[in-house]
Design an enzyme around this catalytic site. Structure first.
Site: not given
Ligand code: NI
Length: 188
Positions: A52, A57, A107-108, A149-150, A153
């Protein structure tokens, strides 16, 4: 209304202020700039790989996430359904009960690391998709984890801030080399 060829966007990494702020609601999910943002985020996620991506991000402080739940990741729990790429705009999460589960996340925006994070086991999430349609699902397991998680953000929260045991924080390479089992009491 035409959309430009999608671009691969730069990912903000932990420490960038855009990841600490509270994102603004999307006023018009059908606006051309939102459609372009979604197209670019999809292109970016497909290029880099991952479950995701949230708009902050990619340096856009709006309440919009995209995610997938791959068949290979679901747990077999009845509400842990796989999910093709989903756009979720202005999402709202409601925990379905107090139970939490511990599971591994990456996480990216926190590249090269893994951590075990407690998340609500079951949630209901609601929001709009990229065509303005209503999304309303009750899920559990990995599906519930990805959404939590998403959506974190959007409130400036990265997964390390949710961790309760920093011994379960690892570089990805070491995590693969030295498997760290979660305890039986807390494993999903
Ligand atoms: Ni993340």
């Amino acid at each position: 209304m035409s959309i430009l060829k999608p671009s691969i966007l730069k990912i903000a990494r932990m420490g960038h202020p855009v990841l600490r702020g509270v994102a603004e609601p999307v006023a018009d999910p059908a606006a051309p700039e939102i459609r372009q943002l979604v197209a670019d985020m999809v292109e970016t996620l497909e290029d880099i790989g991952g479950a995701g991506l949230a708009a902050p991000q990619v340096h856009v402080p709006l309440r919009l996430v995209i995610f997938t739940v791959p068949e290979a990741r679901v747990t077999g729990q009845p509400l842990d359904q796989s999910q093709a790429l989903q756009v979720l705009i202005n999402p709202v999460i409601e925990p379905l009960g107090p139970e939490k589960e511990l599971g591994w996340e990456g996480c990216l925006s926190v590249p090269g690391l893994r951590g075990a994070v407690p998340r609500f086991a079951r949630i209901r999430y609601r929001g709009l998709d990229h065509e303005g349609g209503v999304v309303d699902r009750s899920v559990e397991g990995f599906h519930a984890r990805v959404v939590q998680h998403e959506c974190d953000h959007l409130d400036g929260v990265l997964y390390p801030q949710r961790m309760e045991d920093m011994r379960l924080f690892s570089f990805s390479e070491e995590w693969q080399r030295y498997p760290m089992p979660l305890t039986e009491e807390t494993a999903p």
